[in-house]
Write a protein that holds these residues in place. Structure first.
Motif, PDB file in Angstrom:
ATOM      1  N   GLN A 106       0.827  -1.203   0.000  1.00 43.99           N
ATOM      2  CA  GLN A 106       0.000   0.000   0.000  1.00 43.99           C
ATOM      3  C   GLN A 106       0.866   1.260   0.000  1.00 43.99           C
ATOM      4  O   GLN A 106       0.564   2.241  -0.710  1.00 43.99           O
ATOM      5  CB  GLN A 106      -0.934  -0.011   1.206  1.00 43.99           C
ATOM      6  CG  GLN A 106      -2.000  -1.097   1.150  1.00 43.99           C
ATOM      7  CD  GLN A 106      -2.815  -1.169   2.421  1.00 43.99           C
ATOM      8  OE1 GLN A 106      -2.470  -0.542   3.431  1.00 43.99           O
ATOM      9  NE2 GLN A 106      -3.896  -1.941   2.401  1.00 43.99           N
ATOM     10  N   LEU A 107       1.946   1.244   0.797  1.00 39.53           N
ATOM     11  CA  LEU A 107       2.843   2.405   0.808  1.00 39.53           C
ATOM     12  C   LEU A 107       3.464   2.633  -0.558  1.00 39.53           C
ATOM     13  O   LEU A 107       3.569   3.788  -1.037  1.00 39.53           O
ATOM     14  CB  LEU A 107       3.936   2.203   1.858  1.00 39.53           C
ATOM     15  CG  LEU A 107       3.508   2.257   3.332  1.00 39.53           C
ATOM     16  CD1 LEU A 107       4.708   1.999   4.230  1.00 39.53           C
ATOM     17  CD2 LEU A 107       2.889   3.616   3.662  1.00 39.53           C
ATOM     18  N   LEU A 108       3.888   1.562  -1.210  1.00 39.48           N
ATOM     19  CA  LEU A 108       4.481   1.705  -2.548  1.00 39.48           C
ATOM     20  C   LEU A 108       3.464   2.225  -3.552  1.00 39.48           C
ATOM     21  O   LEU A 108       3.798   3.056  -4.420  1.00 39.48           O
ATOM     22  CB  LEU A 108       5.039   0.357  -3.006  1.00 39.48           C
ATOM     23  CG  LEU A 108       6.287  -0.142  -2.262  1.00 39.48           C
ATOM     24  CD1 LEU A 108       6.655  -1.542  -2.706  1.00 39.48           C
ATOM     25  CD2 LEU A 108       7.468   0.810  -2.499  1.00 39.48           C
ATOM     26  N   ASP A 109       2.221   1.756  -3.452  1.00 33.44           N
ATOM     27  CA  ASP A 109       1.183   2.256  -4.362  1.00 33.44           C
ATOM     28  C   ASP A 109       0.989   3.755  -4.193  1.00 33.44           C
ATOM     29  O   ASP A 109       0.826   4.503  -5.190  1.00 33.44           O
ATOM     30  CB  ASP A 109      -0.134   1.522  -4.112  1.00 33.44           C
ATOM     31  CG  ASP A 109      -0.091   0.068  -4.577  1.00 33.44           C
ATOM     32  OD1 ASP A 109       0.794  -0.252  -5.398  1.00 33.44           O
ATOM     33  OD2 ASP A 109      -0.934  -0.729  -4.116  1.00 33.44           O
ATOM     34  N   GLU A 110       0.986   4.199  -2.922  1.00 33.54           N
ATOM     35  CA  GLU A 110       0.834   5.635  -2.687  1.00 33.54           C
ATOM     36  C   GLU A 110       2.031   6.413  -3.260  1.00 33.54           C
ATOM     37  O   GLU A 110       1.861   7.498  -3.844  1.00 33.54           O
ATOM     38  CB  GLU A 110       0.701   5.900  -1.191  1.00 33.54           C
ATOM     39  CG  GLU A 110      -0.571   5.350  -0.563  1.00 33.54           C
ATOM     40  CD  GLU A 110      -1.821   6.016  -1.125  1.00 33.54           C
ATOM     41  OE1 GLU A 110      -1.739   7.213  -1.478  1.00 33.54           O
ATOM     42  OE2 GLU A 110      -2.862   5.342  -1.210  1.00 33.54           O
TER      43      GLU A 110
ATOM     44  N   ASN B 149      14.901   7.227  -3.812  1.00 36.92           N
ATOM     45  CA  ASN B 149      15.231   6.047  -3.000  1.00 36.92           C
ATOM     46  C   ASN B 149      14.352   6.103  -1.734  1.00 36.92           C
ATOM     47  O   ASN B 149      14.641   6.839  -0.795  1.00 36.92           O
ATOM     48  CB  ASN B 149      16.712   6.070  -2.622  1.00 36.92           C
ATOM     49  CG  ASN B 149      17.165   4.816  -1.884  1.00 36.92           C
ATOM     50  OD1 ASN B 149      18.169   4.830  -1.205  1.00 36.92           O
ATOM     51  ND2 ASN B 149      16.458   3.713  -2.026  1.00 36.92           N
ATOM     52  N   ALA B 150      13.258   5.299  -1.750  1.00 36.81           N
ATOM     53  CA  ALA B 150      12.263   5.344  -0.660  1.00 36.81           C
ATOM     54  C   ALA B 150      12.769   4.560   0.557  1.00 36.81           C
ATOM     55  O   ALA B 150      12.239   3.499   0.905  1.00 36.81           O
ATOM     56  CB  ALA B 150      10.929   4.810  -1.143  1.00 36.81           C
ATOM     57  N   VAL B 151      13.803   5.103   1.180  1.00 36.39           N
ATOM     58  CA  VAL B 151      14.378   4.426   2.347  1.00 36.39           C
ATOM     59  C   VAL B 151      13.394   4.388   3.505  1.00 36.39           C
ATOM     60  O   VAL B 151      13.366   3.425   4.290  1.00 36.39           O
ATOM     61  CB  VAL B 151      15.685   5.127   2.772  1.00 36.39           C
ATOM     62  CG1 VAL B 151      16.280   4.467   3.999  1.00 36.39           C
ATOM     63  CG2 VAL B 151      16.671   5.141   1.622  1.00 36.39           C
TER      64      VAL B 151
END
Length: 523
Positions: free
Chosen positions: A54-58, A207-209
């Motif tokens: 869900q976080l990646l979709d957002e 880079n979504a650390v």
């Protein structure tokens, strides 16, 4: 209320359901029951994977919107303004922003125009914490079957053709999103969007650390909690199993030795320090074993006594029968025939009494108890004996005290006990001497006391009279008319009713015997 058939059907169904679990040891079942909830708790790993998705979709939506808005802002700006926007937006949003011209050549790079907004982690100098975190990520991803993302690799030639998302955006004319993974397991989100109408394109890299750190923190906390609780649960399960299984194994080994009969004095542990169900079971098994041993000893002793008692009349009968053919004197032959007839009657009486004594326990175990008024029972016996003239001119006086003398028992057997006591009292009492019967109920025990006026029972012999085949009859009685089992049978019947039968001295000090029955009063 459910009928018997339904109860039996439910019991059979319960046994079928337990047949599978019954294949496992008690320790294994305790461990399974305690660990199963933790296994269900571990299902939170799947929730965390959904949370990460869900976080990646957002972030995909955000990257697409950022790329489109930035592309629109760059479309109408000058070269200097475009470079300023790339630096400003890239610095504020923590992204790397590059712009390519219509030929696919790099036109501007925010990392070249200013300080880089982020740096990819160099895993070569990572410590054990980072390596553990990556190993945990790979393990959990394998468990939840997470989809692998391709590794992010910077192309050597900084052209639009080196980025698949840029190629698709240039060909289709719409923004494109791609997900990659850096060497440390963190997601890399890239976006490409057309800029204006002259073929230029914008490329963003983030880079979504923070996503990895958030999910990794939750995963680590969950895994550590599960491991700690699992370890504690395993220890508690083993402790619980030990407190249950170990004493059961002791009892099983002791019961096995008792069954095999190899050790006569096997000590069944009573576990006096335990007041729980295991302790109750241990003491019940110990008491049961003691009762079994006593029963076996009683059977052995009874068999020996029977053999001894029957052997005497058989020897006499044999001697008489063997002598008959050799005797010609009619008087002597008649005397031998009388002896033989007497011995036959004596053996028949012994066999009947022995058979009756041996059936008491089995009959009492199958009998249905009913409410019996001992006063009514004694009155009926007294009347019946008077009608049959069995009291031999002895008057039997009955006195009742306390509550109604009701007990739970088997009427025919209790009648046998009272008859035996009356027979004993009539045998020993002088002619026309009264026999006293007193019935008392104090609310807990019903007591029936029979007193005669005979010579009484010496204190040292008051227990012997209840022994099998003990016969100390009056001189006036013919030898062999009593088997010596009457009082022994009476005591066995009373004890089978959870009561007691004993002899004592008359409380008034007069000569005579006093036999007392104590039975639990009916509720």
């Amino acid at each position: 209320m459910p009928d018997t058939d339904n109860i039996l059907e439910l019991a059979a169904t319960g046994e079928e359901r337990l047949s599978f679990t019954g294949r496992f040891s008690l320790t294994a079942r305790i461990l399974i029951v305690n660990i199963l909830p933790l296994a269900l708790l571990s299902g939170g790993l799947f929730y965390l994977d959904t949370y990460r998705t869900q976080l990646l979709d957002e972030r995909f939506k955000l990257a697409r919107i950022e790329a489109q808005i930035t592309a629109e802002a760059l479309a109408g700006a000058t070269r200097e303004r475009q470079e300023a926007l790339l630096v400003q937006i890239g610095s504020e949003q923590g992204m790397r922003m590059r712009m390519f011209d219509a030929e696919g050549l790099l036109w501007a790079d925010s990392f070249a125009l200013a300080e880089p907004a982020f740096e990819f982690d160099d895993i070569s100098d990572d410590g054990w914490e980072e390596r553990w975190a990556r190993w945990l990520d790979h393990t959990i991803d394998a468990i939840v079957s997470a989809q692998d993302a391709p590794a992010y690799i910077e192309p050597e030639a900084q052209t639009a053709d080196g980025f698949p998302e840029l190629v698709d955006a240039r060909e289709e004319g719409v923004s494109q999103i791609r997900l990659y993974e850096w060497l440390d397991g963190t997601p890399v989100i890239t976006a490409a969007a057309p800029v204006g109408l002259r073929g230029a394109t914008l490329h963003t890299v983030r880079n979504a650390v923070d996503i990895t750190e958030s999910v990794r923190s939750a995963r680590s906390a969950l895994v550590i909690a599960v491991l700690v609780v699992l370890f504690a649960s395993a220890l508690l399960s083993l402790y619980l199993a030990r407190t249950i299984v170990s004493p059961l194994q002791l009892l099983a080994r002791a019961a096995q030795k008792v069954r095999q009969g190899r050790e006569r004095d096997v000590e069944v542990p009573r576990l006096p320090e335990r007041s729980d169900e295991i302790g109750q079971l241990a003491r019940s098994v110990s008491d049961m074993t003691s009762a079994l041993r006593q029963r076996i000893d009683a059977v052995d002793s009874f068999a020996a006594d029977v053999a001894h008692e029957i052997k005497n009349p058989l020897a006499s009968l044999r001697s008489a029968v063997e002598s008959l053919p050799k005797v010609e004197d009619p008087d002597l032959r008649r005397e031998l025939e009388q002896i033989a007839t007497h011995d036959v009657r004596r053996i028949d009486r012994l066999v009947s009494e022995i058979s009756d004594a041996s059936r008491i326990d089995s009959e009492m175990s199958r009998a249905t108890l009913e409410r019996i008024d001992m006063a009514d029972l004694v009155r009926a016996i007294i009347g019946s004996r008077e009608n049959r003239a069995e009291n031999h001119d002895h008057r039997i006086a009955l006195e009742t005290r306390g509550f109604a003398a009701q007990v739970q028992g088997v009427g025919a057997r209790l009648e046998r006990v009272v008859e035996n006591l009356f027979d004993n009292a009539v045998s020993f009492s002088p002619p026309e001497a009264p026999i006293e019967v007193m019935i008392d109920n104090d609310g807990e025990w019903v007591t029936v006391t029979v007193r005669d006026s005979g010579p009484g029972i010496p204190e040292g012999a008051r227990e012997k009279v209840f022994q099998r085949f003990h016969s100390d009859r009056p001189l006036a009685e013919d030898f062999g008319n009593h088997s010596g089992l009457g009082l022994a049978i009476a005591r066995s019947i009373v004890e089978a009713h959870d009561g007691s039968l004993h002899a004592e001295a008359r409380p008034d000090g007069l000569p005579g015997a006093c036999l007392q029955i104590r039975l639990p009063a009916a509720a």
